[in-house]
Design a protein around this motif. Structure first.
Motif, PDB file in Angstrom:
ATOM      1  N   THR A   1      -3.017  55.261 -52.434  1.00  0.00           N
ATOM      2  CA  THR A   1      -1.895  56.044 -52.213  1.00  0.00           C
ATOM      3  C   THR A   1      -1.133  55.368 -51.041  1.00  0.00           C
ATOM      4  O   THR A   1       0.117  55.420 -50.979  1.00  0.00           O
ATOM      5  N   ALA A   2      -1.467  54.492 -50.431  1.00  0.00           N
ATOM      6  CA  ALA A   2      -0.797  53.533 -49.462  1.00  0.00           C
ATOM      7  C   ALA A   2       0.160  52.694 -50.219  1.00  0.00           C
ATOM      8  O   ALA A   2       1.340  52.327 -49.414  1.00  0.00           O
TER       9      ALA A   2
ATOM     10  N   ARG B   1       2.133  53.258 -52.457  1.00  0.00           N
ATOM     11  CA  ARG B   1       3.389  53.864 -52.886  1.00  0.00           C
ATOM     12  C   ARG B   1       4.494  53.927 -51.745  1.00  0.00           C
ATOM     13  O   ARG B   1       5.635  54.134 -52.292  1.00  0.00           O
ATOM     14  N   SER B   2       4.222  53.764 -50.661  1.00  0.00           N
ATOM     15  CA  SER B   2       5.146  53.833 -49.519  1.00  0.00           C
ATOM     16  C   SER B   2       5.689  52.557 -49.380  1.00  0.00           C
ATOM     17  O   SER B   2       6.615  52.266 -48.455  1.00  0.00           O
ATOM     18  N   VAL B   3       5.392  51.424 -49.958  1.00  0.00           N
ATOM     19  CA  VAL B   3       5.989  50.227 -49.593  1.00  0.00           C
ATOM     20  C   VAL B   3       7.345  50.040 -50.323  1.00  0.00           C
ATOM     21  O   VAL B   3       7.399  50.255 -51.554  1.00  0.00           O
ATOM     22  N   ARG B   4       8.081  49.202 -49.733  1.00  0.00           N
ATOM     23  CA  ARG B   4       9.430  48.895 -50.234  1.00  0.00           C
ATOM     24  C   ARG B   4       9.350  47.789 -50.988  1.00  0.00           C
ATOM     25  O   ARG B   4       8.822  46.633 -50.582  1.00  0.00           O
ATOM     26  N   ARG B   5       9.907  47.798 -52.234  1.00  0.00           N
ATOM     27  CA  ARG B   5       9.789  46.937 -53.358  1.00  0.00           C
ATOM     28  C   ARG B   5      10.503  45.545 -52.756  1.00  0.00           C
ATOM     29  O   ARG B   5      10.090  44.625 -53.114  1.00  0.00           O
TER      30      ARG B   5
ATOM     31  N   ASP C   1       3.654  46.676 -40.616  1.00  0.00           N
ATOM     32  CA  ASP C   1       3.679  47.677 -41.986  1.00  0.00           C
ATOM     33  C   ASP C   1       2.359  47.417 -42.562  1.00  0.00           C
ATOM     34  O   ASP C   1       2.206  46.233 -43.319  1.00  0.00           O
TER      35      ASP C   1
ATOM     36  N   ALA D   1       0.462  48.931 -44.679  1.00  0.00           N
ATOM     37  CA  ALA D   1       0.652  49.152 -46.201  1.00  0.00           C
ATOM     38  C   ALA D   1       1.135  48.132 -46.966  1.00  0.00           C
ATOM     39  O   ALA D   1       0.643  47.811 -48.030  1.00  0.00           O
TER      40      ALA D   1
ATOM     41  N   THR E   1      -0.854  45.697 -49.598  1.00  0.00           N
ATOM     42  CA  THR E   1      -0.277  45.497 -51.110  1.00  0.00           C
ATOM     43  C   THR E   1      -0.062  44.139 -51.352  1.00  0.00           C
ATOM     44  O   THR E   1      -0.555  43.998 -52.505  1.00  0.00           O
TER      45      THR E   1
ATOM     46  N   GLU F   1       7.934  45.174 -41.015  1.00  0.00           N
ATOM     47  CA  GLU F   1       8.049  44.515 -42.175  1.00  0.00           C
ATOM     48  C   GLU F   1       7.776  42.883 -41.797  1.00  0.00           C
ATOM     49  O   GLU F   1       7.091  42.279 -42.646  1.00  0.00           O
TER      50      GLU F   1
END
Length: 306
Positions: free
Chosen positions: A57-58, A60-64, A120, A122, A126, A251
């Protein structure tokens, strides 16, 4: 707090001390190298245990965009490591060690250091997962491209096999288990990091023992490797920080630790499993350097934000 929880906290809080003690044991008792055949299963336990903490679930919150930039900088680390080894005129074996060190995953505790530094987590997590999966291509690819014909001497196929068995396989299974049984797996979150840390301590002791003769002699070679390790570490931090200059502080901190921290235990274990323990010397030295610099960075980031 239970006795098991206290023991886990003791391992995690003083990891640098345990790593230094492990290095000392390897130096004083070179016969520990007899455990070298256990390198792959030790790595598998290390990767698998820490990967059990990675909640899907973590991700999905990451900026691509931030993720893409950090991954791009990651791919340049083996090139940087190769350049440093060539600058220092190191042997092909030690150059291999630096290239593999640059190409492996970020250090498994990078998300922890990111969290402690106010970053960040998450995003850092990732990056760790994606680079871990991508290492199956990046590590042998970097060896083949940067070392050319010399790379074939080091049986790249064995590195690929070790990556499958010790990194990609355990990580994939662990993340799948976390996704399928979140409550059951999450019940033991307080212990997974300590198990992974124990495996780090074990693999560093084994690799140090395999390189004990070189380390005991010291001299210009060890000094050169130490200088290269420090340079790779600091330039990695700088690369992660500068590349993310247009992003927010959280970030940027994730980029700082994700790029600057290399998983020295994975690099060392892969090289030992591939039959070239002498190439693991840069990883051993880098581990000591990285533990000290990352702890210093966390303290600085905490002081700046307070």
């Amino acid at each position: 707090m239970t006795a098991l929880a206290r023991a886990a906290a003791l391992v995690e809080e003083y990891l640098l001390v345990w790593v230094l003690l492990s290095v000392a044991v390897g130096l004083l008792v070179p016969s520990v190298a007899v455990l070298t055949p256990l390198s792959t299963p030790i790595l598998a336990v290390m990767i698998g245990s820490i990967s059990l903490t990675l909640s899907p679930t973590a991700f999905r919150s990451v900026r691509r965009r931030a993720l893409g930039v950090i991954l791009l900088v990651q791919t340049g680390m083996p090139v940087l490591a190769y350049g440093i080894a060539r600058l220092l005129a190191l042997s092909p074996t030690l150059t291999l060690g630096f290239v593999v060190l640059g190409a492996v995953t970020p250090e498994l505790v990078a998300p922890v250091m990111t969290e402690l530094g106010g970053g960040d987590t998450a995003l850092s997590t990732t990056v760790l997962v994606l680079v871990g999966l991508g290492s199956l291509v990046l590590v042998p690819g970097a060896v083949a491209v940067l070392l050319g014909d010399a790379g074939t001497t080091f049986e790249t196929g064995r590195i690929v096999e070790s990556l499958l068995l010790a990194v990609v396989g355990p990580m994939s299974v662990a993340v799948a288990l976390r996704s399928r049984y979140p409550a059951r797996v999450g019940r033991y979150d307080g212990h997974y990091t300590a198990v992974s840390a124990l495996m780090v301590i074990a693999i560093i002791g084994i690799v140090t023992a395999a390189n004990a003769a070189v380390l005991r002699r010291g001299g210009p070679l060890v000094v050169a490797v130490g200088a290269g390790a420090l340079l790779l570490n600091l330039l990695g931090y700088a690369g992660g920080w500068v590349a993310t200059i247009s992003f927010g502080r959280a970030e940027r901190i994730a980029g700082l630790f994700s790029v600057g921290m290399r998983d020295f235990a994975v690099a060392a274990g892969l090289l030992v499993s591939a039959g070239v323990p002498a190439a693991a010397l840069p990883a051993v030295v880098f581990g000591i350097v990285e533990m000290a610099t990352s702890a210093t960075l966390v303290r600085w980031l905490q002081n700046v934000s307070s």
